[in-house]
Enzyme design. Structure first.
Site, PDB file in Angstrom:
ATOM      1  N   LYS A 165       0.873  -1.183   0.000  1.00 48.38           N
ATOM      2  CA  LYS A 165       0.000   0.000   0.000  1.00 48.38           C
ATOM      3  C   LYS A 165       0.910   1.233   0.000  1.00 48.38           C
ATOM      4  O   LYS A 165       1.484   1.612   1.017  1.00 48.38           O
ATOM      5  CB  LYS A 165      -0.898  -0.079   1.226  1.00 48.38           C
TER       6      LYS A 165
ATOM      7  N   GLY B 240       6.450   4.864   8.258  1.00 45.70           N
ATOM      8  CA  GLY B 240       5.749   6.144   8.214  1.00 45.70           C
ATOM      9  C   GLY B 240       5.933   6.885   9.520  1.00 45.70           C
ATOM     10  O   GLY B 240       6.898   6.645  10.250  1.00 45.70           O
ATOM     11  N   SER B 241       4.991   7.757   9.829  1.00 48.81           N
ATOM     12  CA  SER B 241       5.159   8.622  11.007  1.00 48.81           C
ATOM     13  C   SER B 241       4.840   7.870  12.296  1.00 48.81           C
ATOM     14  O   SER B 241       4.093   6.881  12.295  1.00 48.81           O
ATOM     15  CB  SER B 241       4.253   9.844  10.870  1.00 48.81           C
TER      16      SER B 241
ATOM     17  N   ASP C   1       3.005   8.803  14.804  1.00 51.03           N
ATOM     18  CA  ASP C   1       1.597   8.839  15.219  1.00 51.03           C
ATOM     19  C   ASP C   1       0.779   7.803  14.456  1.00 51.03           C
ATOM     20  O   ASP C   1      -0.051   7.100  15.036  1.00 51.03           O
ATOM     21  CB  ASP C   1       1.021  10.250  15.006  1.00 51.03           C
ATOM     22  N   THR C   2       1.023   7.693  13.143  1.00 49.84           N
ATOM     23  CA  THR C   2       0.293   6.676  12.369  1.00 49.84           C
ATOM     24  C   THR C   2       0.697   5.284  12.844  1.00 49.84           C
ATOM     25  O   THR C   2      -0.141   4.385  12.954  1.00 49.84           O
ATOM     26  CB  THR C   2       0.574   6.823  10.859  1.00 49.84           C
ATOM     27  N   GLY C   3       1.973   5.115  13.131  1.00 50.99           N
ATOM     28  CA  GLY C   3       2.458   3.810  13.593  1.00 50.99           C
ATOM     29  C   GLY C   3       1.751   3.352  14.850  1.00 50.99           C
ATOM     30  O   GLY C   3       1.328   2.194  14.970  1.00 50.99           O
TER      31      GLY C   3
ATOM     32  N   GLU D 113       8.717   1.164  11.312  1.00 46.70           N
ATOM     33  CA  GLU D 113       9.882   2.008  10.975  1.00 46.70           C
ATOM     34  C   GLU D 113       9.362   3.433  10.961  1.00 46.70           C
ATOM     35  O   GLU D 113       8.668   3.836  10.016  1.00 46.70           O
ATOM     36  CB  GLU D 113      10.427   1.640   9.593  1.00 46.70           C
TER      37      GLU D 113
ATOM     38  N   CYS E 188      13.657   9.912   7.047  1.00 41.91           N
ATOM     39  CA  CYS E 188      13.557   9.537   8.465  1.00 41.91           C
ATOM     40  C   CYS E 188      14.906   9.612   9.156  1.00 41.91           C
ATOM     41  O   CYS E 188      15.011   9.949  10.320  1.00 41.91           O
ATOM     42  CB  CYS E 188      12.999   8.132   8.571  1.00 41.91           C
TER      43      CYS E 188
ATOM     44  N   GLU F 275       9.684  16.122  14.961  1.00 38.77           N
ATOM     45  CA  GLU F 275      10.102  15.819  13.587  1.00 38.77           C
ATOM     46  C   GLU F 275       9.350  16.734  12.627  1.00 38.77           C
ATOM     47  O   GLU F 275       8.120  16.778  12.641  1.00 38.77           O
ATOM     48  CB  GLU F 275       9.795  14.357  13.228  1.00 38.77           C
TER      49      GLU F 275
HETATM   50  P1  NAD Z   1       2.285   8.645   7.173  1.00 36.84           P
HETATM   51  O1  NAD Z   1       2.365   7.999   8.501  1.00 36.84           O
HETATM   52  O2  NAD Z   1       1.388   9.814   7.023  1.00 36.84           O
HETATM   53  O3  NAD Z   1       1.806   7.598   6.058  1.00 36.84           O
HETATM   54  C1  NAD Z   1       2.535   6.452   5.743  1.00 36.84           C
HETATM   55  C2  NAD Z   1       1.627   5.427   5.088  1.00 36.84           C
HETATM   56  O4  NAD Z   1       0.619   5.049   6.024  1.00 36.84           O
HETATM   57  C3  NAD Z   1       0.884   5.923   3.861  1.00 36.84           C
HETATM   58  O5  NAD Z   1       0.831   4.884   2.896  1.00 36.84           O
HETATM   59  C4  NAD Z   1      -0.503   6.211   4.387  1.00 36.84           C
HETATM   60  O6  NAD Z   1      -1.512   6.106   3.404  1.00 36.84           O
HETATM   61  C5  NAD Z   1      -0.656   5.122   5.421  1.00 36.84           C
HETATM   62  N1  NAD Z   1      -1.632   5.416   6.483  1.00 36.84           N
HETATM   63  C6  NAD Z   1      -1.966   6.619   6.999  1.00 36.84           C
HETATM   64  N2  NAD Z   1      -2.900   6.461   7.973  1.00 36.84           N
HETATM   65  C7  NAD Z   1      -3.146   5.136   8.069  1.00 36.84           C
HETATM   66  C8  NAD Z   1      -3.999   4.339   8.888  1.00 36.84           C
HETATM   67  N3  NAD Z   1      -4.777   4.888   9.812  1.00 36.84           N
HETATM   68  N4  NAD Z   1      -3.996   3.006   8.728  1.00 36.84           N
HETATM   69  C9  NAD Z   1      -3.189   2.417   7.807  1.00 36.84           C
HETATM   70  N5  NAD Z   1      -2.366   3.125   6.987  1.00 36.84           N
HETATM   71  C10 NAD Z   1      -2.338   4.468   7.129  1.00 36.84           C
HETATM   72  O7  NAD Z   1       3.788   8.997   6.765  1.00 36.84           O
HETATM   73  P2  NAD Z   1       4.301   9.816   5.504  1.00 36.84           P
HETATM   74  O8  NAD Z   1       3.932  11.251   5.708  1.00 36.84           O
HETATM   75  O9  NAD Z   1       3.920   9.146   4.251  1.00 36.84           O
HETATM   76  O10 NAD Z   1       5.883   9.635   5.675  1.00 36.84           O
HETATM   77  C11 NAD Z   1       6.651  10.419   6.512  1.00 36.84           C
HETATM   78  C12 NAD Z   1       6.978   9.695   7.793  1.00 36.84           C
HETATM   79  O11 NAD Z   1       7.574   8.437   7.521  1.00 36.84           O
HETATM   80  C13 NAD Z   1       8.001  10.443   8.629  1.00 36.84           C
HETATM   81  O12 NAD Z   1       7.614  10.438   9.975  1.00 36.84           O
HETATM   82  C14 NAD Z   1       9.274   9.636   8.426  1.00 36.84           C
HETATM   83  O13 NAD Z   1      10.214   9.785   9.451  1.00 36.84           O
HETATM   84  C15 NAD Z   1       8.744   8.256   8.306  1.00 36.84           C
HETATM   85  N6  NAD Z   1       9.692   7.357   7.628  1.00 36.84           N
HETATM   86  C16 NAD Z   1      10.345   6.409   8.363  1.00 36.84           C
HETATM   87  C17 NAD Z   1      11.289   5.581   7.752  1.00 36.84           C
HETATM   88  C18 NAD Z   1      12.073   4.560   8.540  1.00 36.84           C
HETATM   89  O14 NAD Z   1      12.684   3.688   7.932  1.00 36.84           O
HETATM   90  N7  NAD Z   1      12.099   4.623   9.856  1.00 36.84           N
HETATM   91  C19 NAD Z   1      11.548   5.712   6.393  1.00 36.84           C
HETATM   92  C20 NAD Z   1      10.859   6.686   5.672  1.00 36.84           C
HETATM   93  C21 NAD Z   1       9.923   7.502   6.297  1.00 36.84           C
END
Ligand code: NAD
Length: 494
Positions: free
Chosen positions: A182, A234-235, A237-239, A257, A292, A393
């Site tokens: 996704k 991802g972020s 908070d979403t995690g 991650e 990240c 961040e």
């Molecule tokens: P995000 O958390 O907004 O979204 C990431 C993904 O999650 C997207 O595909 C989004 O559609 C999906 N998503 C959002 N809400 C969801 C939910 N409720 N349920 C399931 N899926 C959902 O992050 P972003 O803005 O796309 O990316 C930026 C973030 O990612 C930053 O915080 C960055 O540090 C982090 N990041 C981490 C790594 C790592 O390896 N640690 C690598 C790259 C980016």
């Protein structure tokens, strides 16, 4: 941004890939794909529903029954063939990412290569999905089997769309699973192209690409009872929301991650020219700071602080902002209006908090920049370690610099945030380097180096930066479940 079919009929809808076939959202809904550097709508793609996720899971379950019976070598060959076709389409894939996320072409070009390397790495590692035998007694044998989950899911962010989409399917497939990817709703095009390229190479149903909003398609994946293994990038908070949502449905293996607010620490004995270059490079201004692992907090010893900040500012000021498709551009457009507004709001916060603007801090709005989201690489100095600029961040081109007085002070500042992803230290002292590597709260530490990911090493965070490790053998094994088998072959005749 959801639009019904027909509302934006000038652009084609790029299909998803489910069960080896093109697929559209069950209710026909689409999202627009924007070029953030120009504001143009370049395509539409499906805004998937929970029904579409059901279809992908059903196709995955069917395909994984056959796939888990294949030999590891055959699975490795599939990954190698996928790597080959990606290599042949690398330029096209890089361009798709450029028009989706606004990062410069010279940077995005590297991403397909990194995905190719990951596919080949896991193709080679496939024979290492193996258990162990445990000594028991003369006529008993105890051993472990490492078995795939079935269908697993990878939810990925916008900053390296193709690199994540392609490299993150390697370990799950190698371990014998079907995988659903996704991509971010802001950058889905290259993942959809991956689905197309994989046709005829990856058996039908084994790889599904589901596009759409996180709160709908993403949430349906997270809550699907048949998906027991989820990996999220991802972020933070979403995690955390994903962890909670997954736990509300079933016991699931969720790895995370997440974000970072990573320190780069410069001691007075460091090679300063090298450290200045690293401070600029580690901030990933070349992806507008959207990384990240960016070392977005710069901690410099007070004795060399002024000289260091001045030298770094000169280096950052020389970076060329421009159209992401221009080969000479060093820093491009931020991915979307949400991120753009967020970055600008943090620049305002920094001013209000009393940080000193050294360079940047402005947006570009003239000529070629008129319809994009361009923010100049920005350096704030004298930042209070407790301020929001130093704690939160931003995921944008804003570097926060602060002085420190000694080792303990540096360590307290470095560890004084909720995150713990990467850290970097510059020093010529072996003792300081090793102490720092031991004491810093981070999952990945560089000494006199920055940014580098080395294949075969494990990447991941501590604290609110995540759970689990990727990029090495840990990632491969994390897509298996261990089963212990105890065999008694004692003969009653003995
Ligand atoms: P995000 O958390 O907004 O979204 C990431 C993904 O999650 C997207 O595909 C989004 O559609 C999906 N998503 C959002 N809400 C969801 C939910 N409720 N349920 C399931 N899926 C959902 O992050 P972003 O803005 O796309 O990316 C930026 C973030 O990612 C930053 O915080 C960055 O540090 C982090 N990041 C981490 C790594 C790592 O390896 N640690 C690598 C790259 C980016």
């Amino acid at each position: 941004m959801t639009s019904r079919p027909g509302t934006n009929a000038t652009q084609p809808t790029i299909p998803m890939w489910v069960g080896g076939r093109e697929a559209f959202a069950s209710d026909g809904a689409t999202l627009d794909s924007f070029n953030p550097a120009t504001g143009e709508v370049t395509a539409r793609f499906p805004n998937a529903t929970a029904d579409d996720v059901d279809s992908a899971v059903a196709a995955g379950i069917a395909a994984s029954r056959e796939w888990k019976r294949t030999t590891p070598e055959d699975r490795g060959k599939v990954l190698s063939r996928l790597a080959e076709i990606i290599e042949r389409h690398a330029e096209e894939l890089a361009l798709l990412d450029v028009i989706d996320n606004g990062s410069p072409i010279r940077e995005m070009r590297r991403d397909a290569g990194m995905a190719v390397d990951a596919l080949r790495y896991y193709a080679g590692l496939v024979l290492h999905v193996r258990g162990e035998t445990v000594p028991t007694s003369f006529d008993r044998l105890n051993f472990t089997l490492l078995q795939p989950y079935g269908v697993v899911a990878r939810i990925i962010p916008f900053n390296h769309p193709f690199m994540f989409a392609a490299s993150k399917i390697a370990a799950p497939l190698a371990a014998g699973n079907a995988v659903i990817v996704k991509p971010s709703e802001h950058t889905s095009r290259s993942a959809l192209r991956l689905g197309e390229l994989a046709r005829g190479i990856v058996p039908d149903g084994l790889l599904s690409i589901i596009t759409g909003e996180g709160r709908v398609a993403g949430d349906a994946i997270v809550r699907h009872p048949e998906i027991r293994r989820l990996a999220f990038i991802g972020s933070a908070d979403t995690g955390r929301a994903i962890q909670a949502a997954a736990a509300s449905v079933a016991v699931k293996n969720v790895t995370l991650e997440l974000g970072g607010k990573n320190p780069l620490v410069v001691f007075p004995d460091a090679d300063l020219d090298r450290a200045v270059l690293a401070a600029k490079r580690g901030m990933n201004f070349t992806w507008q700071g959207q990384s990240c692992g960016s070392t977005s907090r710069l901690l410099v010893h007070r004795d060399i602080y002024s000289e260091f900040i001045e030298s770094l500012a000169g280096s950052i000021e020389g970076m060329k902002s421009g159209s992401p498709v221009d080969e000479s551009t060093e820093t491009g457009s931020i991915v979307n209006s949400l991120q753009y507004d967020k970055v600008r709001s943090y620049i305002e916060i920094a001013h209000k908090e009393g940080s000193r603007l050294v360079t940047g801090g402005n947006v570009l709005t003239d000529g070629d920049f008129a319809n994009g989201f361009f923010v100049r690489p920005t350096l704030f100095a004298d930042v209070d370690p407790q301020s929001r600029l130093a704690q939160e961040e931003i995921f944008g081109p804003v570097l926060a610099a602060m002085p420190f007085t000694g080792y303990d002070d540096a360590l307290a500042i470095a560890n004084g945030v909720r995150y713990g992803l990467t850290a970097s230290v510059f020093t010529e002292s072996l003792r300081t380097a090793h102490r720092f590597a031991r004491d810093v709260e981070a999952g990945y530490v560089w000494v006199n180096e920055v940014s580098k990911h080395v294949h075969g090493t494990s990447f991941g965070g501590v604290k609110d930066s995540g759970l689990g490790r990727e990029e090495g053998i840990d990632e491969l094994l994390s897509y298996t479940q261990s089963k212990n088998v105890h065999v008694n072959f004692e003969s009653s005749e003995a």
